[in-house]
Motif scaffolding. Structure first.
Motif, PDB file in Angstrom:
ATOM      1  N   MET A  75       1.598  -1.796   3.743  1.00 44.61           N
ATOM      2  CA  MET A  75       1.861  -3.031   2.999  1.00 44.61           C
ATOM      3  C   MET A  75       0.561  -3.782   2.734  1.00 44.61           C
ATOM      4  O   MET A  75       0.320  -4.260   1.623  1.00 44.61           O
ATOM      5  N   LEU A  76      -0.293  -3.875   3.759  1.00 45.85           N
ATOM      6  CA  LEU A  76      -1.566  -4.565   3.603  1.00 45.85           C
ATOM      7  C   LEU A  76      -2.413  -3.880   2.532  1.00 45.85           C
ATOM      8  O   LEU A  76      -2.962  -4.546   1.647  1.00 45.85           O
ATOM      9  N   ASN A  77      -2.501  -2.561   2.571  1.00 46.25           N
ATOM     10  CA  ASN A  77      -3.290  -1.825   1.570  1.00 46.25           C
ATOM     11  C   ASN A  77      -2.738  -2.028   0.170  1.00 46.25           C
ATOM     12  O   ASN A  77      -3.492  -2.239  -0.785  1.00 46.25           O
ATOM     13  N   LYS A  78      -1.420  -1.960   0.016  1.00 41.47           N
ATOM     14  CA  LYS A  78      -0.796  -2.123  -1.307  1.00 41.47           C
ATOM     15  C   LYS A  78      -0.974  -3.554  -1.812  1.00 41.47           C
ATOM     16  O   LYS A  78      -1.225  -3.769  -2.996  1.00 41.47           O
ATOM     17  N   ALA A  79      -0.856  -4.529  -0.917  1.00 43.74           N
ATOM     18  CA  ALA A  79      -1.020  -5.929  -1.304  1.00 43.74           C
ATOM     19  C   ALA A  79      -2.460  -6.196  -1.753  1.00 43.74           C
ATOM     20  O   ALA A  79      -2.679  -6.886  -2.757  1.00 43.74           O
ATOM     21  N   GLN A  80      -3.442  -5.654  -1.036  1.00 49.39           N
ATOM     22  CA  GLN A  80      -4.839  -5.843  -1.431  1.00 49.39           C
ATOM     23  C   GLN A  80      -5.115  -5.216  -2.792  1.00 49.39           C
ATOM     24  O   GLN A  80      -5.791  -5.808  -3.638  1.00 49.39           O
ATOM     25  N   MET A  81      -4.573  -4.029  -3.033  1.00 52.19           N
ATOM     26  CA  MET A  81      -4.745  -3.374  -4.329  1.00 52.19           C
ATOM     27  C   MET A  81      -4.083  -4.204  -5.436  1.00 52.19           C
ATOM     28  O   MET A  81      -4.644  -4.385  -6.517  1.00 52.19           O
ATOM     29  N   PHE A  82      -2.899  -4.750  -5.158  1.00 52.97           N
ATOM     30  CA  PHE A  82      -2.174  -5.572  -6.126  1.00 52.97           C
ATOM     31  C   PHE A  82      -2.983  -6.830  -6.457  1.00 52.97           C
ATOM     32  O   PHE A  82      -3.107  -7.199  -7.630  1.00 52.97           O
ATOM     33  N   ILE A  83      -3.564  -7.466  -5.443  1.00 52.44           N
ATOM     34  CA  ILE A  83      -4.391  -8.659  -5.661  1.00 52.44           C
ATOM     35  C   ILE A  83      -5.615  -8.292  -6.493  1.00 52.44           C
ATOM     36  O   ILE A  83      -5.974  -9.023  -7.427  1.00 52.44           O
TER      37      ILE A  83
END
Length: 91
Positions: A75-83
């Motif tokens: 989730m953290l990796n996907k959220a950072q990529m999304f940001i």
């Protein structure tokens, strides 16, 4: 009486876990994996204070993994990529 309380939804609702957010580029990322049939669904929130108003974007992915820590890390990796891709336009 306990049987009927469970059957008809009485009793206490489960309390959500307190989650410590991870700060990334001015955004706060909350890793909130959802337990589901012995696995964990990738889920969480991204928040940011924009002009004094707290903006929030929630998401739940279709991905499930075997451990809560793995789900939160993804989730953290996907959220950072999304940001990185969307910036403040996610709100």
């Amino acid at each position: 009486m306990g049987f009927f309380s469970k059957l008809f939804g009485g009793g206490k609702a489960p309390q959500p876990k307190e989650v410590e957010p991870v700060e990334y580029k001015g955004f706060l990322i909350y890793q909130e994996a959802i337990a589901e049939n012995g696995q964990y669904r990738i889920a969480g929130r991204i928040t940011k204070d924009v002009d004094g108003e707290l903006k929030e974007h929630k998401f739940i992915r279709s991905d499930v993994v075997g451990s809560e820590s793995d789900a939160n890390e993804l989730m953290l990796n996907k959220a950072q990529m999304f940001i990185d891709q969307m910036g403040e336009s996610i709100f």
